[in-house]
Design a protein around this motif. Structure first.
Motif, PDB file in Angstrom:
ATOM      1  N   ASP A 966       0.828  -1.184   0.000  1.00 14.77           N
ATOM      2  CA  ASP A 966       0.000   0.000   0.000  1.00 14.77           C
ATOM      3  C   ASP A 966       0.858   1.227   0.000  1.00 14.77           C
ATOM      4  N   ALA A 967       1.987   1.112   0.642  1.00 12.81           N
ATOM      5  CA  ALA A 967       2.810   2.290   0.659  1.00 12.81           C
ATOM      6  C   ALA A 967       3.006   2.692  -0.752  1.00 12.81           C
ATOM      7  N   ASP A 968       3.290   1.679  -1.534  1.00  4.34           N
ATOM      8  CA  ASP A 968       3.606   1.989  -2.866  1.00  4.34           C
ATOM      9  C   ASP A 968       2.479   2.507  -3.674  1.00  4.34           C
ATOM     10  N   ASN A 969       1.332   1.950  -3.309  1.00  2.00           N
ATOM     11  CA  ASN A 969       0.218   2.289  -4.162  1.00  2.00           C
ATOM     12  C   ASN A 969       0.182   3.763  -4.337  1.00  2.00           C
ATOM     13  N   SER A 970       0.517   4.416  -3.256  1.00  2.00           N
ATOM     14  CA  SER A 970       0.327   5.838  -3.312  1.00  2.00           C
ATOM     15  C   SER A 970       1.604   6.558  -3.629  1.00  2.00           C
ATOM     16  N   LYS A 971       2.636   5.792  -4.054  1.00  2.00           N
ATOM     17  CA  LYS A 971       3.910   6.455  -4.255  1.00  2.00           C
ATOM     18  C   LYS A 971       3.825   7.567  -5.251  1.00  2.00           C
ATOM     19  N   LYS A 972       4.527   8.651  -4.909  1.00  2.00           N
ATOM     20  CA  LYS A 972       4.484   9.763  -5.836  1.00  2.00           C
ATOM     21  C   LYS A 972       5.477   9.546  -6.951  1.00  2.00           C
ATOM     22  N   GLY A 973       6.715   9.238  -6.573  1.00  2.00           N
ATOM     23  CA  GLY A 973       7.743   9.219  -7.614  1.00  2.00           C
ATOM     24  C   GLY A 973       7.972   7.807  -8.054  1.00  2.00           C
ATOM     25  N   GLN A 974       8.490   7.658  -9.277  1.00  2.00           N
ATOM     26  CA  GLN A 974       8.788   6.290  -9.699  1.00  2.00           C
ATOM     27  C   GLN A 974      10.010   5.771  -8.983  1.00  2.00           C
ATOM     28  N   ARG A 975      10.911   6.686  -8.596  1.00  2.00           N
ATOM     29  CA  ARG A 975      12.158   6.206  -8.002  1.00  2.00           C
ATOM     30  C   ARG A 975      11.978   5.924  -6.534  1.00  2.00           C
ATOM     31  N   LEU A 976      12.515   4.790  -6.117  1.00  2.00           N
ATOM     32  CA  LEU A 976      12.467   4.483  -4.693  1.00  2.00           C
ATOM     33  C   LEU A 976      13.852   4.727  -4.127  1.00  2.00           C
ATOM     34  N   ILE A 977      14.827   4.122  -4.779  1.00  2.00           N
ATOM     35  CA  ILE A 977      16.192   4.249  -4.284  1.00  2.00           C
ATOM     36  C   ILE A 977      16.719   5.590  -4.757  1.00  2.00           C
ATOM     37  N   GLU A 978      17.007   6.443  -3.826  1.00  2.00           N
ATOM     38  CA  GLU A 978      17.523   7.741  -4.212  1.00  2.00           C
ATOM     39  C   GLU A 978      18.952   7.576  -4.683  1.00  2.00           C
ATOM     40  N   LYS A 979      19.392   8.428  -5.620  1.00  2.00           N
ATOM     41  CA  LYS A 979      20.791   8.381  -6.038  1.00  2.00           C
ATOM     42  C   LYS A 979      21.653   8.761  -4.851  1.00  2.00           C
ATOM     43  N   GLU A 980      22.822   8.163  -4.804  1.00  4.14           N
ATOM     44  CA  GLU A 980      23.680   8.446  -3.642  1.00  4.14           C
ATOM     45  C   GLU A 980      24.054   9.913  -3.667  1.00  4.14           C
ATOM     46  N   THR A 981      23.864  10.563  -2.529  1.00  3.55           N
ATOM     47  CA  THR A 981      24.168  11.987  -2.507  1.00  3.55           C
ATOM     48  C   THR A 981      25.670  12.135  -2.524  1.00  3.55           C
ATOM     49  N   MET A 982      26.109  13.224  -3.108  1.00  6.21           N
ATOM     50  CA  MET A 982      27.544  13.417  -3.204  1.00  6.21           C
ATOM     51  C   MET A 982      27.818  14.862  -2.865  1.00  6.21           C
ATOM     52  N   GLU A 983      28.640  15.084  -1.866  1.00  6.54           N
ATOM     53  CA  GLU A 983      28.984  16.459  -1.531  1.00  6.54           C
ATOM     54  C   GLU A 983      29.729  17.056  -2.713  1.00  6.54           C
ATOM     55  N   THR A 984      29.575  18.356  -2.908  1.00  5.89           N
ATOM     56  CA  THR A 984      30.342  18.959  -3.993  1.00  5.89           C
ATOM     57  C   THR A 984      31.089  20.152  -3.425  1.00  5.89           C
ATOM     58  N   GLY A 985      31.990  20.690  -4.260  1.00  7.33           N
ATOM     59  CA  GLY A 985      32.711  21.872  -3.826  1.00  7.33           C
ATOM     60  C   GLY A 985      33.763  21.528  -2.790  1.00  7.33           C
ATOM     61  N   GLN A 986      34.347  22.578  -2.226  1.00  2.31           N
ATOM     62  CA  GLN A 986      35.469  22.377  -1.312  1.00  2.31           C
ATOM     63  C   GLN A 986      34.993  21.645  -0.060  1.00  2.31           C
ATOM     64  N   VAL A 987      35.862  20.760   0.432  1.00  6.39           N
ATOM     65  CA  VAL A 987      35.514  20.071   1.677  1.00  6.39           C
ATOM     66  C   VAL A 987      35.428  21.139   2.755  1.00  6.39           C
ATOM     67  N   LYS A 988      34.354  21.119   3.497  1.00  7.77           N
ATOM     68  CA  LYS A 988      34.154  22.190   4.481  1.00  7.77           C
ATOM     69  C   LYS A 988      35.174  22.060   5.601  1.00  7.77           C
ATOM     70  N   TRP A 989      35.554  23.243   6.131  1.00  6.73           N
ATOM     71  CA  TRP A 989      36.510  23.235   7.242  1.00  6.73           C
ATOM     72  C   TRP A 989      35.963  22.445   8.415  1.00  6.73           C
ATOM     73  N   SER A 990      34.625  22.468   8.529  1.00  6.29           N
ATOM     74  CA  SER A 990      34.008  21.779   9.673  1.00  6.29           C
ATOM     75  C   SER A 990      34.385  20.292   9.673  1.00  6.29           C
ATOM     76  N   VAL A 991      34.580  19.721   8.451  1.00  8.54           N
ATOM     77  CA  VAL A 991      34.917  18.293   8.384  1.00  8.54           C
ATOM     78  C   VAL A 991      36.319  18.070   8.958  1.00  8.54           C
ATOM     79  N   PHE A 992      37.256  18.985   8.599  1.00  8.00           N
ATOM     80  CA  PHE A 992      38.607  18.884   9.170  1.00  8.00           C
ATOM     81  C   PHE A 992      38.534  19.038  10.690  1.00  8.00           C
ATOM     82  N   LEU A 993      37.723  20.009  11.123  1.00  8.40           N
ATOM     83  CA  LEU A 993      37.594  20.243  12.561  1.00  8.40           C
ATOM     84  C   LEU A 993      37.002  19.031  13.260  1.00  8.40           C
ATOM     85  N   GLN A 994      36.024  18.380  12.575  1.00  3.52           N
ATOM     86  CA  GLN A 994      35.434  17.173  13.164  1.00  3.52           C
ATOM     87  C   GLN A 994      36.506  16.123  13.385  1.00  3.52           C
ATOM     88  N   TYR A 995      37.384  16.003  12.371  1.00  8.01           N
ATOM     89  CA  TYR A 995      38.436  14.985  12.503  1.00  8.01           C
ATOM     90  C   TYR A 995      39.428  15.366  13.601  1.00  8.01           C
TER      91      TYR A 995
END
Length: 1572
Positions: A966-995
């Motif tokens: 049923d979940a599906d019955n009402s699905k809006k989009g055809q895609r279920l599995i979202e494309k893997e998100t990919m960060e773009t641009g410069q790695v944020k300083w926060s990531v270095f700080l996290q490490y």
């Protein structure tokens, strides 16, 4: 010199005279310019260009396009030919023309005749070469011709300036105007020729190709400087790159080409290795026989009086030895030492070419120290001409540029080689996985097989990047020592001794680290295995609130893994310490001995700094050797694993014959089949003949071998004797549907062309049309991984539709009707399988438990314990009163009930398992249930077998996501599995700080301080040396005082050792800090993954999550600490170098600013592109593993349909997509290096230049120091950007781990509002206007459910597929949260308490029995809350006591991964035992008995009635007979309650329930008899 005299006669002028150079404005003699400088370029043209291009001219056929560029090139050559003819005519005219005296003596020398003729012929040859180039396929320019033009222009520069200077000396008047003009016209044309030869001659038809792959048509200059990548680098700087921006691959880089090429070589090598293996086996057998003979002889000679004890000890000794031998044999039994030769033979040309570049580069490395030596001598010798200094500066520049070009070509080839090796191995592993035998498959868990593809293939990739260092390092070491000997004489032996001493230490460390590495891999495999299980059984963990127990297990393994990593890192720090001390100790020993041997030996600048430059050259091979040895050690482990897997036996392809002389469709001729070569036969003496077009049913009790028979018919089992003959194509429907992550249409078409009419017929027959209407994209809706968004019944129907659409000749149907509701089963039998169905006229073999169908089949095969006990028609078998009759009598008192196909193991639920982990050890159990000797080896049903397919990641996602559709019955989009998100641009300083935060701020500061002090020590040591060398001037012609010598040596030594100690200390601190960071990040990731809502797992492929725990955690553990350390050292090194150069030549500060600006921009351009390419690499890797996993789980289906080739092709395209981002990444490193090294060479050039300019104010020590530092900066600058980029690239792993550590969690496990200890005491349930949706963007699944359920009521919940039955139970456990309304248990709103408080007080027997690897006890009571007595009591109640009691380890019996070594019935009974142990007031049965045979079903039902009589029980039922004795029945339809009353009242109403009961063949409420 006769040669010189001959040349002087030939030229008519002086050939050589040292006075030409020994003056302030030097020049070359005209004779040299006319001979040597002419012969060099022309010799190159005749000897190298000519043969190469003329060969192409004579080989080629057919006309090629004529371009303008080609026309211009030929025009230039033609004009040059005319200048040569004009030169000859001029000489002839002057010597023999009118008005000349025939007897005159002043004629021109021979050179004036020979050179024009030589040139004229050469220009004609050049024109032919250019024509040859035009005809060569795919050639757009020529490196050889470009180099010819370059040589020509360089050689002509000398006569160019000679003529000019001569004219200026004459006050502007020229003696020989015609020749002067001809030379300059010729020189101008040569410059144009050089310019033209640097362009590519691209045919019009190839214009498109350039956009797809600029490299294919890049000219020579662009190829050596990697300019062709500019377009991508620029684009990457402006906008983040995406996969579509990647260039196409060259033919020779594609997976298809590489895997074919490698496979051809591999098969030959492997065959030879197998012969060797057989020889070894024979030898071993021989030795064993000899040993036996010896032992027998001894034992016969034993005296009578030997005490019993002695005999016992002997026996024990023998068995121990035997055991050791067996384990050893186990280990050794596979073809060895064939992988490396195969790789060498496949890629030898790239290897040899790169070796050639490396050799040239290695030789050039030693040129710079020699030039440095001359430079220092020049500054010491004030009488030397200034031009010598400038010449040395230019030579340094040229040597460095040439070295850089060679080095980058070498690197490019090696990295591409590594990439190709990885591609070939990936393809080989995939191909092997498709044909591997059951014996081999059993040895590999999913985690291990994925590791073969990820870790082991990557190791080979990495080691091939540096493979040439194996010979290059020793070569560089030997050459350095030879040059050092020339400088310092025998004293160099002292330094050499220090180095030799380090080799054994290094060997010791390497041997130690090998053991640790193997141990490390073991823990990694173990951790990944349990993570796979957790992710696959995540829903069960949530329902039982078991997450904390599993979290503790994983963290326990992780701690062990970190301990091993710490050991490894400590060993590494010791080797780092030794090798950072090495250069200092070597130079200390050498200099100390040098000055100590004799007081005449004074260390001067020229000796010291030439030696230091040579020691610096030595540093690289010395530092690389240990790393290389470590990498080799790791690779030998990988090599062994790959050889074992790839060398394993294939599934025999001769079991199934296709002999057309048989008149049957399917024949089994006296066949006995086993799952493994050495196992007992599962099917014994089977003889079967099935005629074309018949419908044959296979029946028998659980474990009688029905599914095994199907597997045997497909050739999936090992044939002990006999064979199978099949005529025609096969379609197969496995018991557990295997669904791909693709659209519904693709799943059904399965690679066949789409025909609308046939497709519509199949959808209609398989009752899929109504379901597709409910799906958002119809038949184009994407199905999630493992069919996540389809219900069990829908998956089974899609699987059946795939078979029906394929129009095969023979259909093998392994209990396909078990997973569907009774009325759907009836529909499918009538419309698809039965006598009037879509497949009528085809041969159909149907495994079934549905007695109701049996009267309609042509023939019935009865199996008992793997033997065919009876074959015949329904009526004849009934009459014979044999096994079949008993089978019917037991289960079918109501013979005419149209069976509710219940299935033996209709894992209706189960998705077409993704990747399967195979249990490491599976001994068949001595099982009391008749079925299960199989299960041990076998992974019983196909699904299991499939999965086990050497499995990539066994994502047995059991029940987990059986989202009601049923979940599906009402699905809006055809895609279920979202494309893997990919960060773009410069790695944020926060990531270095996290490490850094994860490392610990204190640790971070200490590390940086330690490395800074080390750098100060390094600079101090060199400044001290510079000062020391000035003693040579101060004590010129004087005795060198001993105290001074000792001070010099002492301080030099102390500073050297200090460097090592500080690096060591810094590294130790970094080890502890990085282990700490690894622990923090992994714990955060694990904890969060166990707390994210179920919805996340429904929409995220398991492979993606596994990738975080595998690849990304691996990067955090191993790559980041290394990059971090290297980066700090590089930064310090660069700053130190610039500081020293500026100290020596303050002028240099002027150049620093522009160089720094250029450096910064080049680096930013590069890092932006490189980082994004690394991210694309990460993202494009996941599909390789996901597809691999999918293949593994569906292997028997793929093989049955014969679609191996199509899947191989798909795998190739996945790898190609990945390589498309890896290749530009490799090239971007070279692009950068070329540019940076050019900057580095400018630093060297300017430091040399300023040293020449200010030579009067500088002492030689300072010049030596400044230039030797500058020589180092090129490499350090390059490393700095690489390390910055590596660090940014690797830190992306922290970013990815943190991304999954911060996903929003489900509600808290425990809140302040805790229910009473005994809650719920009554088990009352109340739903108030309860609405729910699966995800915020989807429609409601339950539409305002309102009802009251009283204490101890037994409620049956029924409804068609997708009515919302499972959603209801999901809501009760808050797997999905309410959109509106509430659920009250004993008056408490469940949304107000913690999830664990809720889930711990409810009990569920889930639809599919999920077990985890570990002991039986752990599977029942992971928190060890109960006593053993309690556990034995529930095992007795669940009819497992005898079975468990009969096991050797009892409660501690190891359950294999996914419970594969237990039958499905036993697994289900264990789930019942779990429920009995928990015994809460509310019990939910989620279609629990759909997966077992009727016998087990009856046991479960009886136990539940008895033990849960005072509990509220909710049963979701497939088979209506199980709920006919319920207090009330709730009928759901489209998420609403349409009927809710007692069964008898509902019967009278004649509504929905009545219709369903009638379909199931139930005629009244009194029917409580078990219906089959």
């Amino acid at each position: 010199m006769p040669a010189a005299e001959a040349l002087e006669e030939f030229c008519g002028s002086v050939f050589w005279n040292s006075t030409y150079l020994d003056r302030a404005d030097p020049d070359l003699p005209v004779c040299v310019e006319q001979t040597v400088l002419v012969w060099i370029p022309l010799g190159f043209l005749w000897l190298i260009c000519g043969p190469w291009h003329l060969a192409a001219l004579f080989r080629s056929r057919g006309p090629k396009h004529l371009s303008r560029l080609y026309g211009c090139k030929q025009l230039i050559a033609g004009l040059l030919f005319l200048t040569a003819i004009a030169g000859l005519a001029l000489t002839l005219g002057q010597d023999y023309g009118p008005g000349t005296d025939a007897n005159a003596t002043g004629r021109h020398a021979a050179v004036f005749y020979t050179n024009p003729v030589l040139f004229a012929v050469s220009w004609l040859l050049l024109m032919l070469c250019q024509e040859g180039l035009r005809r060569r396929d795919g050639a757009v320019d020529s490196a050889t011709l470009f180099n010819f033009w370059l040589l020509l222009v360089v050689c002509d520069i000398f006569p160019f300036q000679t003529l000019l200077r001569e004219a200026l000396r004459q006050g502007g008047s020229v003696q020989d105007v015609p020749r002067f003009c001809l030379f300059y016209i010729g020189f101008g044309l040569e410059l144009v020729g050089l310019a033209l030869s640097s362009f590519a001659d691209i045919p019009l038809e190839a214009e498109e190709l350039i956009k797809k792959n600029p490299e294919a048509l890049a000219p020579f200059l662009s190829r050596i400087t990697f300019n062709w990548l500019n377009s991508m680098v620029t684009k990457g700087f402006k906008v983040p790159l995406v996969q579509d921006d990647m260039y196409d691959l060259k033919e020779t880089d594609t997976t298809d080409y590489l895997s074919q090429h490698f496979r051809n070589v591999m098969l030959v090598e492997l065959a030879a290795a197998r012969v060797e293996l057989r020889k070894r086996e024979a030898k071993r057998q021989e030795q064993l026989r000899e040993k036996d003979v010896l032992q027998n002889g001894l034992s016969n000679g034993l005296g009578k009086g030997v005490s019993q004890d002695v005999l016992m000890m002997e026996e024990k000794g023998k068995t121990n030895k035997k055991k050791n031998k067996e384990t050893k044999k186990e280990e050794k039994d596979f073809p060895r030492s064939w992988l490396v030769p195969s790789l060498y033979k496949s890629f030898k040309w790239i290897l040899l070419k790169s070796a050639f570049y490396k050799l040239l580069q290695d030789l050039l490395v030693f040129v710079s120290p020699q030039i440095l030596k001359w430079m220092i001598m020049f500054t010491q010798d004030k009488s030397a001409h200034v031009w010598e200094g400038y010449l040395y500066a230019v030579l340094l520049l040229l040597a460095a540029i040439l070295q850089s070009l060679l080095l980058q070509q070498y690197f490019q080839l090696c990295y591409v080689l590594g990439m190709k090796v990885r591609t070939a191995i990936l393809a080989a592993v995939y191909k092997k996985a498709m044909v591997v035998s059951n014996d081999v498959r059993k040895e590999y868990t999913v985690g291990e097989t994925v590791n073969l593809m990820s870790a082991d293939a990557q190791r080979f990739n990495d080691v091939y990047n540096f493979i040439h260092l194996l010979w290059s390092c020793p070569l560089q070491i030997m050459l350095s020592i030879a040059f050092l000997w020339l400088e310092l004489g025998p004293s160099v032996l002292a330094g050499l001794a220090v180095m030799v001493l380090m080799v054994p230490i290094n060997g010791l460390l390497a041997a130690k680290s090998k053991g640790i590495q193997v141990e490390n891999m073991k823990y990694k495999d173990k951790r990944l295995k349990i993570m796979n299980e957790i992710l696959n059984g995540i829903k069960i963990l949530k329902l039982y609130a078991w997450e904390p127990s599993f979290q503790a297990q994983v963290e326990g393994i992780r701690e062990e893994e970190l301990k091993v990593m710490k050991k490894f890192a400590y060993l590494n720090s010791v080797s780092t310490f030794i090798f950072s001390c090495a250069p200092a100790l070597v130079s200390l020993a050498t200099f100390a001995v040098f000055v100590g041997v004799s007081s005449d030996n004074i260390l001067n600048a020229e000796k010291a700094f030439t030696s230091i430059a040579l020691f610096n050259v030595l540093r690289f091979p010395l530092a690389m050797l240990p790393m290389l040895i470590a990498a080799m050690v790791q690779t030998t482990v990988s090599k062994k694993r790959l050889e074992k897997f790839l060398g394993g036996d294939d599934l025999a392809d001769d079991i199934v014959h296709h002999d057309s002389s048989f008149n049957t469709a399917v024949s089994v001729c006296d066949g006995s089949f086993a799952w493994e070569r050495k196992a007992n036969a599962m099917l014994k003496n089977v003889s079967l003949d099935i005629m074309p077009g018949r419908l044959v049913a296979v029946v028998g009790p659980v474990g009688s071998g029905k599914s095994s028979l199907m597997s045997a018919l497909m050739g999936e089992m090992h044939s002990v004797k006999g064979f199978v003959n099949i005529q025609g194509s096969v379609a197969y429907v496995p018991q557990q549907a295997w669904i791909q992550n693709a659209t519904v249409r693709d799943n059904i078409l399965f690679g066949y062309p789409h025909e609308d009419k046939r497709f519509a017929e199949v959808l209609d027959a398989c009752a899929l049309a109504p379901d597709l209407e409910l799906l958002p994209g119809g038949d184009l809706t994407e199905i999630g991984e493992k069919g996540i968004n389809l219900s069990g019944g829908q998956k089974q129907r899609v699987s059946l539709a795939r078979a029906a659409y394929s129009q095969a000749d023979i259909y093998l149907l392994d209990d396909p009707l078990s997973a569907v509701d009774s009325h759907v089963g009836k529909h499918l039998f009538e419309r698809v399988i039965g006598p009037n169905g879509l497949l009528k006229g085809k041969t159909r073999i149907l495994v079934t438990h549905g007695v109701g169908f049996l009267p309609y089949v042509d023939e019935i095969v009865v199996l008992v314990d793997g033997v065919v006990s009876e074959v015949g028609s329904y009526h004849s078998l009934r009459a014979s009163k044999g096994a079949f009759s008993e089978f019917l009598d037991t289960y079918a008192k109501e013979a005419n009930d149209k069976s509710q196909q219940q299935a033996d193991h209709a894992e209706d639920q189960e998705e077409g398992e993704e990747v399967e982990l195979i249990p490491d050890t599976e001994q068949p159990q001595a099982d009391c249930a008749p079925e299960d000797v199989v299960s041990g080896t076998l992974r019983r049903e196909n699904s299991i077998r499939r999965s086990q397919r050497k499995g990539s990641v066994r994502l047995k996602k059991t029940s987990s996501i059986k989202k009601a559709i049923d979940a599906d019955n009402s699905k809006k989009g055809q895609r279920l599995i979202e494309k893997e998100t990919m960060e773009t641009g410069q790695v944020k300083w926060s990531v270095f700080l996290q490490y850094l935060r994860a490392l610990g701020w204190g640790y971070s500061a200490i590390i940086i301080v330690m490395y800074m002090i080390q750098n100060f020590a390094f600079i101090g040591q060199n400044l001290w040396l510079s000062d020391w060398t000035n003693d040579a001037v101060d004590y010129y012609n004087m005795t060198y005082p001993a105290w001074k010598r000792d001070t010099r040596v002492g301080v030099f030594g102390v500073l050297g050792v200090a460097q090592g100690l500080f690096v060591f200390a810094g590294t130790l601190v970094l080890v502890n800090a990085s282990i700490n960071a690894s622990r923090v990040l992994h714990t955060a990731l694990l904890r969060n993954m166990l707390r994210v809502p179920m919805m996340f797992f429904d929409t995220t492929p398991t492979g993606r999550v596994v990738n975080r725990f595998a690849k990304d955690i691996f990067t955090v553990d191993e790559a980041i600490p290394y990059s971090f350390r290297a980066w700090i050292l590089c930064v310090m090194g660069v700053l130190g170098t610039l500081f020293v150069i500026c100290l020596a030549t303050p002028w240099f500060t002027v150049v620093i600013i522009p160089l720094a600006v250029i450096y910064y921009f080049v680096q930013r351009f590069y890092v932006a592109t490189s980082r994004q390419l690394r991210r694309l690499d990460s993202v494009s890797r996941s599909p390789i593993y996901s597809h691999f996993g999918e293949t593994v789980s569906g292997l028997s289906v793929i093989r049955a349909y014969g679609h191996q080739e199509r899947f191989l092709k798909h795998n190739e395209s996945c790898i190609d997509e990945n390589v498309k981002s890896v290749y530009p990444w490799i090239t971007s490193n070279r692009w950068l290096a070329i540019r940076l090294e050019f900057l580095g060479t400018l630093v060297v050039f300017f430091s040399a230049l300023f040293a020449v300019i200010s030579r009067d104010t500088l002492d030689s020590g300072t010049v030596g120091l400044s230039i030797s530092y500058a020589l180092n900066v090129t490499q350090t600058l390059n490393w700095l950007v690489r390390m910055t980029s590596d660090l940014e690239t690797n830190i992306v792993a922290v970013e990815r781990v943190c991304e999954y550590s911060q996903i929003e969690n489900e509600a808290k496990w425990i809140t302040d509002n805790r229910p009473p200890e005994k809650w719920p005491t009554e088990g009352r349930l109340r739903f108030e206007n309860f609405k729910v949706r699966y995800r915020p963007e989807l429609d409601l699944v339950l539409h305002g459910i309102t009802c009251d359920i009283h204490s101890a009521e037994k409620i049956g919940i029924v409804g068609r597929t997708g009515a919302g039955k499972s959603s209801l139970t999901n809501c009760l456990f808050r797997i999905i949260e309410a959109a509106e309304g509430s659920i009250l248990i004993d008056g408490t709103d469940i949304s107000s308490i913690g999830l664990h408080d809720l889930r711990n007080r409810l009990t569920i027997i889930p639809q599919d029995p999920v077990l985890f690897s570990g002991s039986l006890r752990m599977n029942l009571d992971p928190f060890e809350k109960f006593t053993d007595e309690d556990i034995w009591r529930v095992l007795e109640l669940s009819h497992l006591k005898d079975y468990v009691g009969g096991l050797q380890e009892g409660l501690h019996h190891e359950v294999a991964e996914g419970g594969e070594n237990l039958s499905i019935g036993q697994r289900q009974l264990l789930c019942l035992a779990r429920a009995l142990l928990r015994k809460s007031r509310i019990l939910v049965l989620d279609e629990a008995t759909a997966a077992v045979d009727l016998e087990t079903d009856d046991l479960i039902q009886a136990t539940i009635r008895q033990e849960f009589s005072d509990c509220t029980v909710l049963t979701i039922a497939h088979r209506l007979h199980t709920i006919m004795d319920s207090s009330r029945v709730m009928v759901l339809d489209a998420g609403k309650i349409v009927e809710f009353d007692s069964p008898s009242n509902l019967f009278e109403k004649q509504g929905h329930f009545y219709a369903m009961a009638r379909d199931a063949g139930i005629s009244g409420v009194d029917v409580t008899v078990t219906v089959l």
